[in-house]
Design an enzyme around this catalytic site. Structure first.
Site, PDB file in Angstrom:
ATOM      1  N   THR A   8      36.270  33.259  34.180  1.00 28.91           N
ATOM      2  CA  THR A   8      36.030  32.353  33.066  1.00 28.91           C
ATOM      3  C   THR A   8      36.222  30.927  33.576  1.00 28.91           C
ATOM      4  OG1 THR A   8      38.351  32.806  32.556  1.00 28.91           O
ATOM      5  CG2 THR A   8      36.706  33.897  31.169  1.00 28.91           C
ATOM      6  N   ASP A   9      36.055  29.972  32.688  1.00 32.67           N
ATOM      7  CA  ASP A   9      36.262  28.568  33.094  1.00 32.67           C
ATOM      8  C   ASP A   9      37.734  28.281  33.343  1.00 32.67           C
ATOM      9  OD1 ASP A   9      33.537  28.557  31.635  1.00 32.67           O
ATOM     10  OD2 ASP A   9      33.641  26.590  32.611  1.00 32.67           O
ATOM     11  N   ASP A  44      32.511  42.143  32.676  1.00 28.25           N
ATOM     12  CA  ASP A  44      31.338  42.711  31.996  1.00 28.25           C
ATOM     13  C   ASP A  44      30.591  43.703  32.896  1.00 28.25           C
ATOM     14  OD1 ASP A  44      30.524  39.487  32.658  1.00 28.25           O
ATOM     15  OD2 ASP A  44      29.360  41.054  33.647  1.00 28.25           O
ATOM     16  N   GLU A  76      40.288  42.624  37.700  1.00 24.37           N
ATOM     17  CA  GLU A  76      40.018  42.042  36.375  1.00 24.37           C
ATOM     18  C   GLU A  76      41.336  42.008  35.601  1.00 24.37           C
ATOM     19  OE1 GLU A  76      37.603  40.669  34.246  1.00 24.37           O
ATOM     20  OE2 GLU A  76      39.376  40.728  32.928  1.00 24.37           O
ATOM     21  N   ASP A  88      46.050  40.080  37.653  1.00 26.26           N
ATOM     22  CA  ASP A  88      45.663  38.676  37.774  1.00 26.26           C
ATOM     23  C   ASP A  88      45.132  38.476  39.192  1.00 26.26           C
ATOM     24  OD1 ASP A  88      47.196  35.595  36.692  1.00 26.26           O
ATOM     25  OD2 ASP A  88      45.603  35.904  38.175  1.00 26.26           O
ATOM     26  N   GLY A  89      43.977  37.866  39.313  1.00 27.76           N
ATOM     27  CA  GLY A  89      43.352  37.713  40.628  1.00 27.76           C
ATOM     28  C   GLY A  89      44.237  37.025  41.637  1.00 27.76           C
ATOM     29  N   HIS A 109      24.057  36.912  37.534  1.00 29.20           N
ATOM     30  CA  HIS A 109      24.631  38.013  38.315  1.00 29.20           C
ATOM     31  C   HIS A 109      23.865  38.233  39.624  1.00 29.20           C
ATOM     32  CE1 HIS A 109      26.429  39.387  34.289  1.00 29.20           C
ATOM     33  NE2 HIS A 109      27.413  38.907  35.024  1.00 29.20           N
ATOM     34  N   ASP A 133      34.101  35.740  39.816  1.00 26.91           N
ATOM     35  CA  ASP A 133      33.284  35.643  38.598  1.00 26.91           C
ATOM     36  C   ASP A 133      34.239  35.464  37.432  1.00 26.91           C
ATOM     37  OD1 ASP A 133      31.375  38.016  36.592  1.00 26.91           O
ATOM     38  OD2 ASP A 133      31.418  35.818  36.570  1.00 26.91           O
ATOM     39  N   GLN A 188      43.214  36.958  25.892  1.00 27.27           N
ATOM     40  CA  GLN A 188      42.225  35.979  25.396  1.00 27.27           C
ATOM     41  C   GLN A 188      41.578  36.491  24.112  1.00 27.27           C
ATOM     42  OE1 GLN A 188      39.917  35.612  29.105  1.00 27.27           O
ATOM     43  NE2 GLN A 188      39.998  37.830  29.324  1.00 27.27           N
TER      44      GLN A 188
HETATM   45  N1  SAM Z   1      29.799  34.747  33.919  1.00 24.47           N
HETATM   46  C1  SAM Z   1      30.891  34.164  33.183  1.00 24.47           C
HETATM   47  C2  SAM Z   1      30.997  32.694  33.421  1.00 24.47           C
HETATM   48  O1  SAM Z   1      30.283  32.219  34.288  1.00 24.47           O
HETATM   49  O2  SAM Z   1      31.776  32.055  32.714  1.00 24.47           O
HETATM   50  C3  SAM Z   1      32.164  34.908  33.525  1.00 24.47           C
HETATM   51  C4  SAM Z   1      32.068  36.286  32.985  1.00 24.47           C
HETATM   52  S1  SAM Z   1      33.372  37.405  33.222  1.00 24.47           S
HETATM   53  C5  SAM Z   1      33.421  38.011  31.596  1.00 24.47           C
HETATM   54  C6  SAM Z   1      34.827  36.422  33.375  1.00 24.47           C
HETATM   55  C7  SAM Z   1      36.012  37.367  33.569  1.00 24.47           C
HETATM   56  O3  SAM Z   1      37.097  36.717  34.227  1.00 24.47           O
HETATM   57  C8  SAM Z   1      36.587  37.932  32.251  1.00 24.47           C
HETATM   58  O4  SAM Z   1      36.423  39.329  32.246  1.00 24.47           O
HETATM   59  C9  SAM Z   1      38.067  37.532  32.299  1.00 24.47           C
HETATM   60  O5  SAM Z   1      38.913  38.491  31.702  1.00 24.47           O
HETATM   61  C10 SAM Z   1      38.285  37.407  33.797  1.00 24.47           C
HETATM   62  N2  SAM Z   1      39.448  36.613  34.219  1.00 24.47           N
HETATM   63  C11 SAM Z   1      39.872  35.426  33.711  1.00 24.47           C
HETATM   64  N3  SAM Z   1      40.977  35.003  34.366  1.00 24.47           N
HETATM   65  C12 SAM Z   1      41.252  35.955  35.321  1.00 24.47           C
HETATM   66  C13 SAM Z   1      42.274  36.092  36.315  1.00 24.47           C
HETATM   67  N4  SAM Z   1      43.222  35.151  36.466  1.00 24.47           N
HETATM   68  N5  SAM Z   1      42.253  37.179  37.121  1.00 24.47           N
HETATM   69  C14 SAM Z   1      41.281  38.130  36.971  1.00 24.47           C
HETATM   70  N6  SAM Z   1      40.300  38.077  36.040  1.00 24.47           N
HETATM   71  C15 SAM Z   1      40.288  36.980  35.221  1.00 24.47           C
END
Ligand code: SAM
Length: 285
Positions: free
Chosen positions: A158-159, A86, A106, A138-139, A62, A156, A31
């Site tokens: 991303t969108d 984060d 993560e 990947d989760g 958080h 937690d 990303q």
């Molecule tokens: N608090 C934020 C929000 O509400 O949008 C989210 C913050 S955190 C930075 C989101 C994390 O999800 C990022 O570190 C991103 O790399 C991770 N992420 C995105 N897709 C993912 C996946 N498929 N598996 C694991 N982590 C993922």
């Protein structure tokens, strides 16, 4: 004159930040990551054009995504965090001294590395805690392969755009449920309902297939623009959500945890949903 950062989450509406100083910017393997300084919110991180966290208001999100499930569950021992690069969720989770093990999955190591450097107050050393195991994966792959079970799962992410999209699918909820102990609770970031109503409807329809109780609670985070954010809730034990205020208060006091937003009254009040959200959810039944 500092340049502007325009959030691109919504095509016809958005917030802008003065980028007083760009601290880091790169296209990681997964990303686009940018970290900049803003006079109002301190350091700000965005992924793929969407604000993820700021120094000033991160504690709100958080604390609520962590302490509500952990204090609603009467005796959690193991926690799985998906995303959360984060470190804010991990920091708050580690405040629960009775926890034996926390696994964080993560997808993007660069997010962890950059946040350790530029947002040290988010993680506060959490990534090095002996109870924490950090997995770069990947989760959805992790929960597919996982043989362990957890009492709490916190997504937690991303969108649902880019790498985060899979974390809002039937498969993910089904596989995550398989990683939950009996009576476990799953919570997940679920978007700002006024702006992203489909996320609430989709999560009810998708997550609701695998949990006896699928609901939401809300929190208003200033830099997640457009009103209250919904946090998805899934469990087979309805009494968790109905934990009475006095019991939540006793657990909160016994935990010795210090918070700046979360308290037992906010915990119980967060499950009250606005009428328009209730009406929206009625359409899914
Ligand atoms: N608090 C934020 C929000 O509400 O949008 C989210 C913050 S955190 C930075 C989101 C994390 O999800 C990022 O570190 C991103 O790399 C991770 N992420 C995105 N897709 C993912 C996946 N498929 N598996 C694991 N982590 C993922």
């Amino acid at each position: 004159m500092s340049s502007k950062y325009l959030e691109s989450l919504y095509p016809s509406y958005g917030q802008s930040f003065n980028m007083d100083k760009v601290l880091f910017e790169s296209k990681t393997e997964h990303q686009h990551l940018v970290i900049f300084e803003n006079e109002q919110f301190g350091r700000v991180m965005a992924l793929d054009g969407i604000i993820q966290t700021t120094e000033k208001d991160e504690f709100i999100y958080h604390e609520m995504l962590t302490h509500v499930p952990l204090l609603a569950h009467q005796n959690p021992k193991k926690v799985l965090i998906i995303g959360g690069g984060d470190g804010g969720i991990l920091r708050e989770t580690l405040k629960h001294q009775q926890l034996e093990k926390i696994v964080q999955v993560e997808i993007d190591r660069a997010v962890i590395d950059m946040c350790k450097e530029y947002f040290p107050n988010h993680s506060q050393g959490a990534f090095d805690d002996p109870r924490a195991t950090i997995v770069i994966d990947d989760g959805i792959h992790f929960v597919r392969e996982c043989q362990e079970k957890f009492d709490i799962i916190i997504s937690d992410s991303t969108d649902p755009i880019g790498p985060g999209e899979v974390l809002f699918t039937n498969d993910f909820y089904r596989l995550a449920k398989n990683c939950l102990n009996e009576g476990g609770i799953m919570v997940a970031q679920n978007g700002v309902v006024m702006m992203q109503p489909d996320e609430v409807v989709n999560t009810r329809l998708r997550m609701g297939q695998y949990f006896a109780e699928q609901s939401f609670y809300t929190v208003a985070v200033p830099t997640y623009v457009g009103g209250a954010m919904t946090l998805a809730w899934g469990t087979d034990e309805p009494q968790h959500r109905q934990t009475d205020l006095e019991t939540v208060r006793q657990r909160y006091v016994a935990s010795g945890i210090k918070t700046r937003y979360y308290n037992p009254e906010m915990h119980t009040a967060a499950f009250a949903l606005p009428q328009y959200v209730i009406e929206l959810l009625k359409k899914t039944s």
